[in-house]
Design an enzyme around this catalytic site. Structure first.
Site, PDB file in Angstrom:
ATOM      1  N   LYS A 285       0.834  -1.219   0.000  1.00 46.60           N
ATOM      2  CA  LYS A 285       0.000   0.000   0.000  1.00 46.60           C
ATOM      3  C   LYS A 285       0.864   1.264   0.000  1.00 46.60           C
ATOM      4  CE  LYS A 285      -2.273  -1.081   3.844  1.00 46.60           C
ATOM      5  NZ  LYS A 285      -1.730  -2.405   4.219  1.00 46.60           N
TER       6      LYS A 285
ATOM      7  N   ARG B  49      -0.939  -9.127  13.317  1.00 46.02           N
ATOM      8  CA  ARG B  49      -1.407  -8.100  12.369  1.00 46.02           C
ATOM      9  C   ARG B  49      -2.227  -8.726  11.249  1.00 46.02           C
ATOM     10  NH1 ARG B  49       4.165  -5.827  11.030  1.00 46.02           N
ATOM     11  NH2 ARG B  49       3.186  -4.373   9.584  1.00 46.02           N
TER      12      ARG B  49
ATOM     13  N   ARG C  43      11.158  -1.110  11.697  1.00 47.95           N
ATOM     14  CA  ARG C  43       9.881  -1.187  12.427  1.00 47.95           C
ATOM     15  C   ARG C  43       9.869  -2.407  13.331  1.00 47.95           C
ATOM     16  NH1 ARG C  43       4.800  -0.105   8.506  1.00 47.95           N
ATOM     17  NH2 ARG C  43       3.843  -1.301  10.189  1.00 47.95           N
TER      18      ARG C  43
ATOM     19  N   ARG D 150      11.299  -6.591   4.678  1.00 45.48           N
ATOM     20  CA  ARG D 150      11.148  -5.178   5.031  1.00 45.48           C
ATOM     21  C   ARG D 150      11.742  -4.898   6.413  1.00 45.48           C
ATOM     22  NH1 ARG D 150       5.225  -2.432   4.943  1.00 45.48           N
ATOM     23  NH2 ARG D 150       5.096  -3.140   7.089  1.00 45.48           N
TER      24      ARG D 150
ATOM     25  N   ARG E 183      -9.787   0.740   8.758  1.00 47.43           N
ATOM     26  CA  ARG E 183      -9.427  -0.643   9.051  1.00 47.43           C
ATOM     27  C   ARG E 183     -10.531  -1.364   9.834  1.00 47.43           C
ATOM     28  NH1 ARG E 183      -3.359   0.288   8.980  1.00 47.43           N
ATOM     29  NH2 ARG E 183      -2.322  -1.701   9.244  1.00 47.43           N
TER      30      ARG E 183
END
Ligand code: AMP
Length: 197
Positions: free
Chosen positions: A17, A149, A137, A131, A92
């Protein structure tokens, strides 16, 4: 007033996204609203809102609706004269989607389309592990948080797709392939809407 192009870019964590949003913003001159980025900014600045969100984010859980909605409403109200918004990581929950519709309605606007980036779960996990090495993160670095998640997405977020489908606004795009290929498919959906706006 010119009609706004308001896009919800939707999909599970790791669907791409953020990457696709950047390109969409440049092509159509839209305002980016990424709730994840906004929370990380608040966290970095040590604001109350950041501290409130932190305990949920650290566990891979969704931040409560009131906190998210207040932050988005504030951002929308402080962005006059835009061509439109691209919402990335928001809404969400179905409640967030309903309130977003109300907020936009007050401004004589509405969501034009939701694009769902479809990516299989194994591929998502591989992307998030990769990532993690560059994003820094903490929620990308831990298998349990990644799984939480994805589960939050399935249970609380996926129903948002049905909400927009009922309004005939849902378009699913295959999110596997090169960034250029995926962007090409996204533009095929958005170009005609942009011309109409
Ligand atoms: P993201 O960068 O979109 O992956 O978001 C990172 C984290 O921020 C999520 O795991 C949630 O804890 C929180 N978050 C971001 N957007 C929302 C939202 N719309 N509703 C609830 N929590 C959110």
């Amino acid at each position: 007033m010119q009609k706004q192009l308001n896009i919800v870019l939707f999909g599970p964590p790791g669907a791409g996204k953020g990457t696709q949003s950047e390109r969409v913003i440049n092509r159509y001159s839209l305002t980016h609203i990424s709730t994840g980025d906004l929370f990380r900014k608040h966290l970095g600045e040590g604001t109350d809102l950041g501290l409130q969100a932190q305990k949920y984010m650290d566990n891979g859980k969704l931040v409560p609706d009131e906190i998210v909605i207040g932050m988005v409403e504030d951002k929308i109200n402080h962005t006059p004269n835009t061509n439109g918004f691209i919402f990335d990581g928001f809404p969400r929950t179905v409640h967030q989607a309903k309130v977003l519709d109300q907020i936009l309605k007050l401004a004589n606007a509405s969501i034009s389309v939701m694009i769902l980036l479809n990516v299989p779960e194994d591929e998502l996990k591989n992307r998030l592990r990769l990532r993690a090495k560059i994003s820094g993160r903490t929620d990308d670095q831990d298998e349990v948080k990644i799984q939480t998640r994805i589960t939050e997405y399935r249970n609380k977020t996926l129903p948002v797709a049905s909400y927009y489908n009922l309004q005939d606004k849902l378009v699913t795009v295959d999110g596997v392939g090169s960034m250029d290929e995926i962007f090409g498919k996204v533009c095929t959906v958005l170009d005609p809407l942009y011309e109409m706006a």
